[in-house]
Write a protein that holds these residues in place. Sequence first.
Motif, PDB file in Angstrom:
ATOM      1  N   LEU A  42      -0.037  17.291 -58.484  1.00 51.23           N
ATOM      2  CA  LEU A  42      -0.639  18.640 -57.914  1.00 51.23           C
ATOM      3  C   LEU A  42      -0.625  18.364 -56.339  1.00 51.23           C
ATOM      4  CD1 LEU A  42      -1.905  21.272 -57.923  1.00 51.23           C
ATOM      5  CD2 LEU A  42      -3.906  20.155 -58.560  1.00 51.23           C
ATOM      6  N   SER A  43      -0.067  19.165 -55.629  1.00 55.52           N
ATOM      7  CA  SER A  43      -0.339  19.148 -53.972  1.00 55.52           C
ATOM      8  C   SER A  43      -1.193  20.272 -53.587  1.00 55.52           C
ATOM      9  CB  SER A  43       0.878  18.665 -53.483  1.00 55.52           C
ATOM     10  OG  SER A  43       1.061  18.672 -52.009  1.00 55.52           O
ATOM     11  N   ILE A  44      -1.884  20.093 -52.655  1.00 60.58           N
ATOM     12  CA  ILE A  44      -2.552  21.431 -52.021  1.00 60.58           C
ATOM     13  C   ILE A  44      -2.553  20.966 -50.436  1.00 60.58           C
ATOM     14  CG2 ILE A  44      -4.761  22.640 -51.645  1.00 60.58           C
ATOM     15  CD1 ILE A  44      -5.187  21.950 -54.502  1.00 60.58           C
ATOM     16  N   THR A  45      -2.168  21.935 -49.498  1.00 64.63           N
ATOM     17  CA  THR A  45      -2.301  21.881 -47.946  1.00 64.63           C
ATOM     18  C   THR A  45      -3.069  23.073 -47.416  1.00 64.63           C
ATOM     19  OG1 THR A  45      -0.037  20.978 -48.017  1.00 64.63           O
ATOM     20  CG2 THR A  45      -0.754  21.859 -45.888  1.00 64.63           C
ATOM     21  N   VAL A  46      -3.693  22.720 -46.650  1.00 60.27           N
ATOM     22  CA  VAL A  46      -4.865  23.759 -45.922  1.00 60.27           C
ATOM     23  C   VAL A  46      -4.633  23.577 -44.435  1.00 60.27           C
ATOM     24  CG1 VAL A  46      -7.206  24.392 -45.654  1.00 60.27           C
ATOM     25  CG2 VAL A  46      -6.613  23.391 -47.884  1.00 60.27           C
ATOM     26  N   HIS A  47      -4.345  24.646 -44.064  1.00 61.33           N
ATOM     27  CA  HIS A  47      -4.127  24.497 -42.315  1.00 61.33           C
ATOM     28  C   HIS A  47      -5.681  24.927 -41.958  1.00 61.33           C
ATOM     29  CE1 HIS A  47      -2.396  24.768 -38.670  1.00 61.33           C
ATOM     30  NE2 HIS A  47      -3.118  25.636 -38.349  1.00 61.33           N
ATOM     31  N   ASP A  69      -2.781  20.716 -40.282  1.00 61.84           N
ATOM     32  CA  ASP A  69      -2.653  20.703 -41.871  1.00 61.84           C
ATOM     33  C   ASP A  69      -3.280  19.291 -42.244  1.00 61.84           C
ATOM     34  OD1 ASP A  69      -1.097  22.946 -41.932  1.00 61.84           O
ATOM     35  OD2 ASP A  69       0.787  22.006 -41.663  1.00 61.84           O
ATOM     36  N   PHE A  70      -4.059  19.548 -43.573  1.00 64.46           N
ATOM     37  CA  PHE A  70      -4.678  18.669 -44.467  1.00 64.46           C
ATOM     38  C   PHE A  70      -3.889  18.873 -45.708  1.00 64.46           C
ATOM     39  CE2 PHE A  70      -7.513  19.290 -40.989  1.00 64.46           C
ATOM     40  CZ  PHE A  70      -7.863  18.121 -40.622  1.00 64.46           C
ATOM     41  N   THR A  71      -3.318  17.586 -46.387  1.00 62.41           N
ATOM     42  CA  THR A  71      -2.442  17.789 -47.476  1.00 62.41           C
ATOM     43  C   THR A  71      -3.157  16.507 -48.161  1.00 62.41           C
ATOM     44  OG1 THR A  71      -0.593  18.590 -46.550  1.00 62.41           O
ATOM     45  CG2 THR A  71      -0.316  17.358 -48.855  1.00 62.41           C
ATOM     46  N   LYS A  72      -3.546  17.053 -49.633  1.00 60.92           N
ATOM     47  CA  LYS A  72      -3.866  15.738 -50.588  1.00 60.92           C
ATOM     48  C   LYS A  72      -3.065  16.005 -51.966  1.00 60.92           C
ATOM     49  CE  LYS A  72      -6.675  13.367 -48.499  1.00 60.92           C
ATOM     50  NZ  LYS A  72      -6.376  11.950 -48.190  1.00 60.92           N
ATOM     51  N   THR A  73      -2.804  14.765 -52.518  1.00 55.78           N
ATOM     52  CA  THR A  73      -2.319  14.938 -53.870  1.00 55.78           C
ATOM     53  C   THR A  73      -2.879  14.141 -54.718  1.00 55.78           C
ATOM     54  OG1 THR A  73      -0.893  13.090 -53.560  1.00 55.78           O
ATOM     55  CG2 THR A  73       0.213  15.228 -52.755  1.00 55.78           C
ATOM     56  N   ILE A  74      -2.781  14.634 -56.239  1.00 54.35           N
ATOM     57  CA  ILE A  74      -3.295  13.752 -57.432  1.00 54.35           C
ATOM     58  C   ILE A  74      -2.201  13.806 -58.330  1.00 54.35           C
ATOM     59  CG2 ILE A  74      -4.440  15.748 -58.231  1.00 54.35           C
ATOM     60  CD1 ILE A  74      -6.722  13.976 -58.717  1.00 54.35           C
ATOM     61  N   ILE A  91      -9.154  17.450 -55.407  1.00 52.70           N
ATOM     62  CA  ILE A  91      -8.392  17.378 -54.279  1.00 52.70           C
ATOM     63  C   ILE A  91      -9.281  18.182 -52.964  1.00 52.70           C
ATOM     64  CG2 ILE A  91      -6.371  18.646 -53.174  1.00 52.70           C
ATOM     65  CD1 ILE A  91      -4.838  18.189 -55.311  1.00 52.70           C
ATOM     66  N   ASP A  92     -10.071  19.432 -53.516  1.00 48.52           N
ATOM     67  CA  ASP A  92     -10.931  19.912 -52.629  1.00 48.52           C
ATOM     68  C   ASP A  92     -12.018  19.149 -52.056  1.00 48.52           C
ATOM     69  OD1 ASP A  92      -9.705  22.463 -53.168  1.00 48.52           O
ATOM     70  OD2 ASP A  92     -11.476  23.107 -54.422  1.00 48.52           O
ATOM     71  N   LYS A  93     -12.483  18.281 -52.682  1.00 53.33           N
ATOM     72  CA  LYS A  93     -13.742  17.240 -52.107  1.00 53.33           C
ATOM     73  C   LYS A  93     -12.639  16.386 -51.008  1.00 53.33           C
ATOM     74  CE  LYS A  93     -16.913  13.779 -53.229  1.00 53.33           C
ATOM     75  NZ  LYS A  93     -16.767  13.175 -51.896  1.00 53.33           N
ATOM     76  N   GLN A  94     -11.684  15.901 -51.358  1.00 55.78           N
ATOM     77  CA  GLN A  94     -10.874  15.207 -50.481  1.00 55.78           C
ATOM     78  C   GLN A  94     -10.480  15.631 -49.422  1.00 55.78           C
ATOM     79  OE1 GLN A  94      -7.568  13.330 -52.665  1.00 55.78           O
ATOM     80  NE2 GLN A  94      -8.655  12.437 -54.173  1.00 55.78           N
ATOM     81  N   ILE A  95      -9.851  16.834 -49.230  1.00 60.32           N
ATOM     82  CA  ILE A  95      -9.653  17.771 -48.347  1.00 60.32           C
ATOM     83  C   ILE A  95     -10.660  18.043 -47.260  1.00 60.32           C
ATOM     84  CG2 ILE A  95      -8.691  19.691 -47.312  1.00 60.32           C
ATOM     85  CD1 ILE A  95      -6.618  19.783 -49.655  1.00 60.32           C
ATOM     86  N   ILE A  96     -12.039  18.372 -47.970  1.00 64.87           N
ATOM     87  CA  ILE A  96     -13.141  18.728 -47.193  1.00 64.87           C
ATOM     88  C   ILE A  96     -13.629  17.420 -46.488  1.00 64.87           C
ATOM     89  CG2 ILE A  96     -15.683  19.465 -47.326  1.00 64.87           C
ATOM     90  CD1 ILE A  96     -14.598  21.341 -49.591  1.00 64.87           C
ATOM     91  N   ASP A  97     -13.504  16.348 -46.932  1.00 64.77           N
ATOM     92  CA  ASP A  97     -14.088  15.199 -46.498  1.00 64.77           C
ATOM     93  C   ASP A  97     -13.164  14.512 -45.149  1.00 64.77           C
ATOM     94  OD1 ASP A  97     -16.094  14.523 -48.224  1.00 64.77           O
ATOM     95  OD2 ASP A  97     -14.956  12.997 -49.459  1.00 64.77           O
ATOM     96  N   ASP A  98     -11.855  14.904 -45.191  1.00 65.76           N
ATOM     97  CA  ASP A  98     -10.937  14.562 -44.313  1.00 65.76           C
ATOM     98  C   ASP A  98     -11.164  15.610 -42.957  1.00 65.76           C
ATOM     99  OD1 ASP A  98      -9.595  12.715 -45.769  1.00 65.76           O
ATOM    100  OD2 ASP A  98      -7.935  13.770 -46.100  1.00 65.76           O
ATOM    101  N   ILE A  99     -11.439  16.864 -43.385  1.00 64.79           N
ATOM    102  CA  ILE A  99     -11.495  17.736 -42.346  1.00 64.79           C
ATOM    103  C   ILE A  99     -12.971  17.336 -41.528  1.00 64.79           C
ATOM    104  CG2 ILE A  99     -12.205  20.277 -41.772  1.00 64.79           C
ATOM    105  CD1 ILE A  99     -10.315  20.895 -44.264  1.00 64.79           C
ATOM    106  N   LEU A 100     -14.093  17.292 -42.123  1.00 62.55           N
ATOM    107  CA  LEU A 100     -15.094  16.979 -41.514  1.00 62.55           C
ATOM    108  C   LEU A 100     -15.003  15.594 -40.820  1.00 62.55           C
ATOM    109  CD1 LEU A 100     -17.563  18.225 -44.465  1.00 62.55           C
ATOM    110  CD2 LEU A 100     -17.049  19.281 -42.246  1.00 62.55           C
TER     111      LEU A 100
END
Length: 107
Positions: A42-47, A69-74, A91-100
């Motif tokens: 599963l891959s999610i990308t957030v701009h 863009d921030f992309t994480k996969t699992i 994945i949401d937790k990982q993306i939020i951590d990367d953004i912050l």
Amino acid sequence: MSIVAGEGNASFTGAITDFHIAPVSIQATNNNVAPIAGASVLSITVHVKFVFNSTKANDPNKKLDFDTDFTKTINYTGDEISQEQTLIQAIDKQIIDDILNKAFNNW
């Protein structure tokens, strides 16, 4: 750093730009039956656009602005429907951590 009611010094805007599931390994089946995914990803990308709102001229924090863009996969096995919410939350937790981390690590 502190959280304020109203307008703060930093602002985020963003959108989910990609969400997809793909096989990462193929599992053989019986004769005359198509192979199936042995594992999937599963891959999610957030701009995200981050802006440091400063009224000071030449504020060094303005260098922290980004638009990226921030992309994480699992990877997972089994039925995606029964696991989907748990996978998305991970994945949401990982993306939020990367953004912050990108926004506030240099403060």
